[in-house]
Motif scaffolding. Sequence first.
Motif, PDB file in Angstrom:
ATOM      1  N   ILE A 103      55.321 132.329  62.071  1.00  0.00           N
ATOM      2  CA  ILE A 103      54.822 131.399  61.059  1.00  0.00           C
ATOM      3  C   ILE A 103      55.412 130.015  61.310  1.00  0.00           C
ATOM      4  CG2 ILE A 103      54.672 130.891  58.582  1.00  0.00           C
ATOM      5  CD1 ILE A 103      53.322 133.547  59.348  1.00  0.00           C
ATOM      6  N   THR A 104      54.562 129.006  61.230  1.00  0.00           N
ATOM      7  CA  THR A 104      55.019 127.613  61.310  1.00  0.00           C
ATOM      8  C   THR A 104      54.498 126.866  60.104  1.00  0.00           C
ATOM      9  OG1 THR A 104      55.093 127.646  63.728  1.00  0.00           O
ATOM     10  CG2 THR A 104      54.944 125.485  62.680  1.00  0.00           C
ATOM     11  N   PHE A 105      55.373 126.094  59.485  1.00  0.00           N
ATOM     12  CA  PHE A 105      54.998 125.280  58.334  1.00  0.00           C
ATOM     13  C   PHE A 105      54.699 123.852  58.778  1.00  0.00           C
ATOM     14  CE2 PHE A 105      58.234 128.122  56.101  1.00  0.00           C
ATOM     15  CZ  PHE A 105      57.272 129.024  55.684  1.00  0.00           C
ATOM     16  N   VAL A 106      53.603 123.317  58.258  1.00  0.00           N
ATOM     17  CA  VAL A 106      53.243 121.919  58.458  1.00  0.00           C
ATOM     18  C   VAL A 106      53.042 121.351  57.059  1.00  0.00           C
ATOM     19  CG1 VAL A 106      51.539 120.330  59.405  1.00  0.00           C
ATOM     20  CG2 VAL A 106      52.174 122.382  60.689  1.00  0.00           C
ATOM     21  N   CYS A 107      53.922 120.431  56.668  1.00  0.00           N
ATOM     22  CA  CYS A 107      53.960 119.979  55.282  1.00  0.00           C
ATOM     23  C   CYS A 107      53.729 118.473  55.150  1.00  0.00           C
ATOM     24  CB  CYS A 107      55.323 120.287  54.667  1.00  0.00           C
ATOM     25  SG  CYS A 107      55.827 121.990  54.855  1.00  0.00           S
ATOM     26  N   ALA A 108      53.023 118.110  54.105  1.00  0.00           N
ATOM     27  CA  ALA A 108      52.844 116.708  53.742  1.00  0.00           C
ATOM     28  C   ALA A 108      53.482 116.508  52.370  1.00  0.00           C
ATOM     29  CB  ALA A 108      51.369 116.338  53.691  1.00  0.00           C
ATOM     30  N   ALA A 109      54.300 115.470  52.266  1.00  0.00           N
ATOM     31  CA  ALA A 109      55.015 115.217  51.003  1.00  0.00           C
ATOM     32  C   ALA A 109      55.041 113.724  50.713  1.00  0.00           C
ATOM     33  CB  ALA A 109      56.434 115.755  51.098  1.00  0.00           C
ATOM     34  N   GLY A 110      55.371 113.410  49.482  1.00  0.00           N
ATOM     35  CA  GLY A 110      55.493 112.010  49.105  1.00  0.00           C
ATOM     36  C   GLY A 110      56.770 111.384  49.639  1.00  0.00           C
ATOM     37  N   PRO A 164      60.755 111.933  51.679  1.00  0.00           N
ATOM     38  CA  PRO A 164      61.425 112.759  52.683  1.00  0.00           C
ATOM     39  C   PRO A 164      62.479 113.700  52.107  1.00  0.00           C
ATOM     40  CG  PRO A 164      62.221 110.494  52.803  1.00  0.00           C
ATOM     41  CD  PRO A 164      61.112 110.509  51.797  1.00  0.00           C
ATOM     42  N   HIS A 165      62.783 113.591  50.829  1.00  0.00           N
ATOM     43  CA  HIS A 165      63.916 114.310  50.239  1.00  0.00           C
ATOM     44  C   HIS A 165      63.702 115.810  50.049  1.00  0.00           C
ATOM     45  CE1 HIS A 165      64.723 110.214  49.749  1.00  0.00           C
ATOM     46  NE2 HIS A 165      64.690 110.097  48.451  1.00  0.00           N
ATOM     47  N   SER A 166      62.469 116.264  50.021  1.00  0.00           N
ATOM     48  CA  SER A 166      62.240 117.685  49.728  1.00  0.00           C
ATOM     49  C   SER A 166      61.921 118.484  50.993  1.00  0.00           C
ATOM     50  CB  SER A 166      61.135 117.845  48.682  1.00  0.00           C
ATOM     51  OG  SER A 166      59.965 117.182  49.074  1.00  0.00           O
ATOM     52  N   TYR A 167      62.522 118.109  52.092  1.00  0.00           N
ATOM     53  CA  TYR A 167      62.251 118.784  53.361  1.00  0.00           C
ATOM     54  C   TYR A 167      62.715 120.238  53.370  1.00  0.00           C
ATOM     55  CZ  TYR A 167      67.154 117.974  54.534  1.00  0.00           C
ATOM     56  OH  TYR A 167      68.522 117.972  54.523  1.00  0.00           O
ATOM     57  N   MET A 168      63.569 120.630  52.443  1.00  0.00           N
ATOM     58  CA  MET A 168      64.008 122.030  52.380  1.00  0.00           C
ATOM     59  C   MET A 168      63.191 122.841  51.369  1.00  0.00           C
ATOM     60  SD  MET A 168      68.115 121.745  52.924  1.00  0.00           S
ATOM     61  CE  MET A 168      68.311 123.518  52.850  1.00  0.00           C
ATOM     62  N   ALA A 169      62.079 122.287  50.936  1.00  0.00           N
ATOM     63  CA  ALA A 169      61.251 122.955  49.932  1.00  0.00           C
ATOM     64  C   ALA A 169      60.645 124.259  50.425  1.00  0.00           C
ATOM     65  CB  ALA A 169      60.140 122.016  49.463  1.00  0.00           C
ATOM     66  N   THR A 170      60.654 124.477  51.719  1.00  0.00           N
ATOM     67  CA  THR A 170      60.067 125.696  52.277  1.00  0.00           C
ATOM     68  C   THR A 170      61.064 126.857  52.363  1.00  0.00           C
ATOM     69  OG1 THR A 170      60.559 124.974  54.521  1.00  0.00           O
ATOM     70  CG2 THR A 170      58.385 124.386  53.629  1.00  0.00           C
ATOM     71  N   ALA A 171      62.292 126.638  51.944  1.00  0.00           N
ATOM     72  CA  ALA A 171      63.344 127.656  52.119  1.00  0.00           C
ATOM     73  C   ALA A 171      63.002 128.988  51.451  1.00  0.00           C
ATOM     74  CB  ALA A 171      64.682 127.132  51.610  1.00  0.00           C
ATOM     75  N   ALA A 172      62.555 128.963  50.214  1.00  0.00           N
ATOM     76  CA  ALA A 172      62.237 130.219  49.514  1.00  0.00           C
ATOM     77  C   ALA A 172      61.043 130.915  50.156  1.00  0.00           C
ATOM     78  CB  ALA A 172      61.967 129.950  48.045  1.00  0.00           C
ATOM     79  N   LEU A 173      60.069 130.142  50.583  1.00  0.00           N
ATOM     80  CA  LEU A 173      58.904 130.710  51.248  1.00  0.00           C
ATOM     81  C   LEU A 173      59.311 131.357  52.579  1.00  0.00           C
ATOM     82  CD1 LEU A 173      55.815 131.038  51.183  1.00  0.00           C
ATOM     83  CD2 LEU A 173      55.653 128.766  52.216  1.00  0.00           C
ATOM     84  N   PRO A 178      50.684 120.859  51.063  1.00  0.00           N
ATOM     85  CA  PRO A 178      51.446 119.776  50.450  1.00  0.00           C
ATOM     86  C   PRO A 178      52.683 120.322  49.745  1.00  0.00           C
ATOM     87  CG  PRO A 178      49.560 120.329  49.083  1.00  0.00           C
ATOM     88  CD  PRO A 178      49.488 121.215  50.294  1.00  0.00           C
ATOM     89  N   ILE A 179      53.638 119.451  49.572  1.00  0.00           N
ATOM     90  CA  ILE A 179      54.824 119.748  48.770  1.00  0.00           C
ATOM     91  C   ILE A 179      54.644 119.036  47.432  1.00  0.00           C
ATOM     92  CG2 ILE A 179      57.329 119.451  48.562  1.00  0.00           C
ATOM     93  CD1 ILE A 179      56.560 121.387  50.793  1.00  0.00           C
ATOM     94  N   TYR A 180      54.664 119.804  46.364  1.00  0.00           N
ATOM     95  CA  TYR A 180      54.558 119.264  45.006  1.00  0.00           C
ATOM     96  C   TYR A 180      55.779 119.722  44.226  1.00  0.00           C
ATOM     97  CZ  TYR A 180      49.530 118.619  45.958  1.00  0.00           C
ATOM     98  OH  TYR A 180      48.319 118.260  46.482  1.00  0.00           O
ATOM     99  N   ASN A 181      56.413 118.812  43.518  1.00  0.00           N
ATOM    100  CA  ASN A 181      57.543 119.174  42.656  1.00  0.00           C
ATOM    101  C   ASN A 181      58.588 119.998  43.403  1.00  0.00           C
ATOM    102  OD1 ASN A 181      56.416 117.939  40.300  1.00  0.00           O
ATOM    103  ND2 ASN A 181      55.014 119.671  40.189  1.00  0.00           N
TER     104      ASN A 181
END
Length: 192
Positions: free
Chosen positions: A112-119, A121-130, A79-82
């Motif tokens: 590596i592939t990311f599969v993310c669930a979020a509240g 759509p705005h935080s789609y770049m949240a995986t950038a640092a990871l 999940p994407i949180y904050n």
Amino acid sequence: MSSLRLPVISCSLDPASRSRRLAERSARLLTVAGHQSEVIDLAAVDLPPFDNDSVFDSESVRALHALIREADGVVLAFPIYNWAPSSTVKSLLEATGATGNGRRAAWFDKVITFVCAAGLPHSYMATAALSQSLMLDFKCVVNPYAAYFSERDWDAESLTVGRAARLDKAMMVHAELATLLRGRTYSSDWEI
């Protein structure tokens, strides 16, 4: 060519997790494509907090390290949180990515592939640092087809048709990248 080892690690502790459902669907897609894939659910694993000491004595950390080290690629579902990946993902990376004192990180050269669930759509770049950490620290190849899904992408308990196609494509690219890189001639280690 023989099948690939492509585990899917579900990094949500939420009992009603949508990212866990995405992890299960991802593993099914990879299995149907002829690969070895299973979901490892971190909600069911005793992953101790990272202390750079006794964490390495944990049987669950040793098992996760071996699973990742032996994989051709890894799907991380979380999940994407904050505006960031859940802390469970970071705990997993810390425990299995530590080096020094005779330890070698499990993540080197993985697809590596990311599969993310979020509240939203705005935080789609949240995986950038990871992504950056996995690429620079462990020389991972991060699938550019991240599968990011917000609450708006679900019809009741299922992904909408258009968004389900994105998950299908992300898994197809994941397997293709792992296949292409299986014959790589290099091996990475901790280096700058």
